[in-house]
Scaffold this active site. Structure first.
Site, PDB file in Angstrom:
ATOM      1  N   ARG A  51      -8.490   0.624   3.833  1.00 25.91           N
ATOM      2  CA  ARG A  51      -7.774  -0.579   3.399  1.00 25.91           C
ATOM      3  C   ARG A  51      -6.285  -0.265   3.295  1.00 25.91           C
ATOM      4  NH1 ARG A  51     -11.851  -2.395  -1.537  1.00 25.91           N
ATOM      5  NH2 ARG A  51     -13.703  -2.763  -0.254  1.00 25.91           N
ATOM      6  N   ASP A  53      -2.271  -0.413   3.000  1.00 20.60           N
ATOM      7  CA  ASP A  53      -1.399  -1.211   2.149  1.00 20.60           C
ATOM      8  C   ASP A  53      -0.441  -2.060   2.971  1.00 20.60           C
ATOM      9  OD1 ASP A  53      -2.497  -0.184  -0.181  1.00 20.60           O
ATOM     10  OD2 ASP A  53      -1.012   1.424  -0.347  1.00 20.60           O
ATOM     11  N   ARG A 203       1.570   8.722   0.949  1.00 16.84           N
ATOM     12  CA  ARG A 203       2.977   8.416   0.729  1.00 16.84           C
ATOM     13  C   ARG A 203       3.557   9.223  -0.427  1.00 16.84           C
ATOM     14  NH1 ARG A 203       2.904   2.203  -0.037  1.00 16.84           N
ATOM     15  NH2 ARG A 203       5.099   2.591  -0.594  1.00 16.84           N
TER      16      ARG A 203
END
Length: 257
Positions: A51, A53, A203
């Site tokens: 999923r 972002d 990230r």
């Protein structure tokens, strides 16, 4: 109901992320499900390997859908692509799979790429597709720092506070950091492999390693941050536009690759 796997590529810039949103924001899942309603009576809910972002891209996302009729996989991909225009989403391949295949739960590995452009001149062709910094980075130092994150660890430091995973313990199989010359600068590529990742984990890792490459952190400070098990010990979380889901790996490749 026959089940089909889809191999999907998309530019994440216009989307609120992969997952369909209750507020009606544009999502990758939403536009693909809408395309299905244009080719037949089906309105399937599709499930994906990851999923992603808002703003995150994919070169090898995998999803599956249950349909009420048999389709030639080549024609199914073509029909969906026709109705996905003008969204920056492409069905690269479709394949009939067994009923127990699940795009998310059957995956044994996910692979991500993060692209970081180091140069002062603004990105043109890759605008929105890379994170750009104006300074050069020490690739060897970043690679050294990354080694502290390989293996099974508590990654509380490197996950978003809103992460819904039951446990912060994950195992990262590999992190590579490589440099590639580009006009007037250098692109640094981070490639990460793991069975699964926490929310914002990639990230958070890349943002921390960038601090190492810039000389603000030593490589050993990555280990210190990891062992702190404290979100506040993490370096800056880098923006999403450089991140790509490149591949989901299954015990048997549904697309025959």
């Amino acid at each position: 109901m026959p089940r089909y796997a889809l191999l999907i590529e998309y530019h994440g810039g216009p989307f609120s992320g992969w997952q369909r949103q209750a507020g009606g924001q544009l999502s990758v899942q939403g536009v693909i499900e809408a395309a299905f309603t244009k080719i037949g009576p089906d309105a399937p809910t599709i499930a994906a390997a990851g999923r992603t972002d808002a703003g995150v891209h994919a070169a090898g996302q995998v999803a599956h859908a249950d349909l009420s009729r048999d389709w030639d996989p080549f024609k199914l991909a073509g029909a969906l692509n026709f109705h996905l225009r003008p969204h920056p989403v492409s069905i690269l391949a479709a394949a009939r799979v067994e009923e127990d295949f699940h795009a998310r739960f059957s995956a044994v590995e996910r692979q991500y790429l993060f692209r970081l452009l180091c140069r002062r001149a603004p990105a043109t062709h890759d605008r929105g597709l890379v994170w750009q910094v104006p300074h050069q980075l020490d690739v060897a130092a970043m690679a050294e720092g990354a080694q502290h994150l390989i293996g099974l660890h508590d990654f509380t430091t490197f996950r978003a506070t809103q992460c819904q995973a039951k446990s912060p313990v994950k195992s990262i199989d590999s992190i590579s950091v490589t440099s590639h010359p580009v006009p007037a600068g250098m692109e640094v590529q981070f490639r990460l492999r793991a069975r699964s990742f926490l929310h914002n984990q990639v990230r958070s890792i890349v943002g921390t390693l960038e601090r190492v490459g810039a000389g603000a952190w030593s490589p050993d400070q990555v280990k210190t941050a990891l062992e702190a098990r404290d979100r506040s010990a993490c370096g800056p979380v880098c923006p999403p536009e450089g991140l790509y889901l490149t591949r989901a790996v299954y015990p048997s490749d549904p697309f025959g690759g």
